[in-house]
Design an enzyme around this catalytic site. Structure first.
Site: not given
Lengths: 343, 343
Positions: B73, B223, B284
């Protein structure tokens, strides 16, 4: 009975598409702009387009009734201005209404809105009112991204959308959150944009508190909720990080997922994760995926087969998914069916 | 051994964020622009940030090694120009390299690229070369949307990306397709943008024929592949409509899904649908979802527990997911581990 909550008029006579192409040409060159009266589609043409397509497959598959809205990819709200969308929505909604009059036992209409990028959603209300009060529509499709893949509208929790929600509450009708054609080359319309929009909508609703303002508002998230059920742990965890109530309270009194998931493992996941009360039978037939699955020999979108084979469901669960939940989520459908039964 | 293919340095000392904020201020006002040398983080600070966070949890969970890249991010490629991204990527990559030197048994670095919206991806190659040849990076993160949620770059199948792919093939390294922060209010970063990007990437790869041009190119879709495994029937059906080969041939020699799916039903679906050879263990951690699942009492992102409990997997399957597949997909990791073992 088996109610398919997610059907679009994807098989309308070609004259409709020709008229739309003329309208699009007319945006650039007003001389080309057709009149509404230029579009002529007879009842026989409507009957033929339905009997040889949706109704044939519904009969083959044992489906009784479809909630029927204009073709989603043809809404194309990004084209032209509000006036263009308004004329186009009126035409498309009238066709679905006519289908519902020609086949009252099998099709009940759901409205598209004349949305246009950057235009106040409140401008859609007259069309919605007409569809509900004059055409007997029992729900609507709300496009969270009328730009067609550029996502220039505010999130669904923004007050800009509230006039639509107020009207939905007044009419006691749900909205399916459904985008249209992507004009962004990154997003394939039915393979990326549709699914992303579903996921995006769920996350917007997690971030906000929309259902505090509208406790009776109801959304149907199509295509099995996008990625949300598969990542339900992520969403439960994100809600927790955001200090929101558990999703069962924060979302599941107000949102519903259809069963437009085109293989057995996906349907099994959906029904393992999402409570039965939040699942509505849907197939989006005839839609994005029209072929036969070589692994099963059946149509990919014959979702009833997956519901029948889903080990997590018992007979009452299936009744809820096929009929009970739809009658609860779409009270105007229930009222229509009860009025007919009483005759 | 258990290799986590998806870890980011989310816990870097605060000085890093302070420097970045200064850099962002410097975009508007060059007087504010900090020098690289202004950032001072000691080895002790790095050690502390890792020992008390990632390494502590890895030990608790029984994970041996993490493929470690800069915080996703924080890549924020949409901020500033190429020079801003270039300086920032160099700093972040150097920190991950230093972590890998301080903890050689536990962390192996993966590079971020200095992408910038509208800038030729080829400009990223010098940083990538440095990371691979000098820092021992075994893979990279490729952002398909450096605009941060506006999706202004071409699809991953476009030739604009080919210089990166040529370098990946030359180095025999895979890319994880990973976006960064969303600056589009519609998309929550980790709840919508990340998952949508995964789904979008899979569909782009279905639409194109990229792996005909690069038969040995390998992508990791994080993901758990976004929505793709949940909708695998849809994707198989769309590939069929597009006259593409079956997905087993069209995609599954080149793309891999990690296990960053934060609940048991999701992991079970992933492993029911996707062949074992295409699944890589990932968590993650420490990432988007840091809390404890009240339904299980365990961390949402403790994905090893789900793999352990997944009924579809036997001991050899688990070995492949934990170690074997990662060694195959990241040959430079395998070489590094073999070289160490030979010492």
């Amino acid at each position: 009975m088996i109610i398919d909550c997610h059907g679009h008029y994807t098989t309308a006579p070609k004259a409709l598409e020709a008229w739309r192409n003329q309208q699009i040409a007319g945006i650039q060159d007003p001389v080309m702009m057709p009149k509404v009266a230029d579009l002529k589609i007879s009842d026989d043409e409507l009957i033929e387009s339905i009997q040889s397509n949706q109704l044939r497959l519904m009969t083959e598959r044992g489906l009784d009734l479809t909630l029927f809205s204009p073709r989603a990819s043809f809404m194309a709200h990004h084209i032209g201005d509000f006036q263009v969308s308004s004329t186009w929505a009126a035409i498309c909604n009238e066709l679905c209404y006519r289908v519902s009059q020609l086949f009252p036992d099998n099709f009940v209409p759901v409205a598209m809105l004349p949305q246009s990028p950057g235009v106040d959603p409140a401008t859609c209300i007259p069309e919605l009112e007409k569809c509900v009060t004059q055409y007997g529509n029992v729900g609507l499709n709300l496009n969270p991204d009328p730009s067609g893949g550029h996502w220039t509208s505010p999130p669904l929790t923004d007050r800009a959308w509230y006039p639509i929600y107020e009207k939905m509450v007044e009419f006691d009708i749900p909205a399916m959150i459904h985008v249209s054609t992507s004009c962004n080359a990154c997003f394939h319309t039915t393979g990326a944009h549709y699914i992303n929009a579903d996921t995006t909508a769920v996350m917007q609703l997690i971030q906000g508190d929309l259902f505090k303002d509208f406790p009776s508002l109801r959304f149907v998230i199509p295509h099995g909720g996008g990625a949300a059920p598969y990542h339900w742990g992520r969403y439960r965890g994100l809600a927790q990080e955001l200090k929101k109530p558990v999703l069962a309270d924060h979302l599941l009194n107000n949102i519903y997922f259809d069963t437009c998931v085109y293989h057995q493992p996906g349907i099994d996941l959906l029904n393992r994760v999402i409570p039965v009360k939040n699942v509505l039978f849907g197939s989006e037939m005839i839609g994005a995926v029209r072929g036969i699955d070589p692994e099963t020999g059946n149509y990919f979108d014959d979702t009833k087969r997956y519901i029948e084979s889903c080990p997590a469901l018992n007979a009452d669960d299936r009744y809820q998914i096929y009929e009970g939940n739809a009658r609860r989520v779409y009270p105007r459908l229930d009222a229509t069916l009860k009025a007919r039964a009483a005759k």
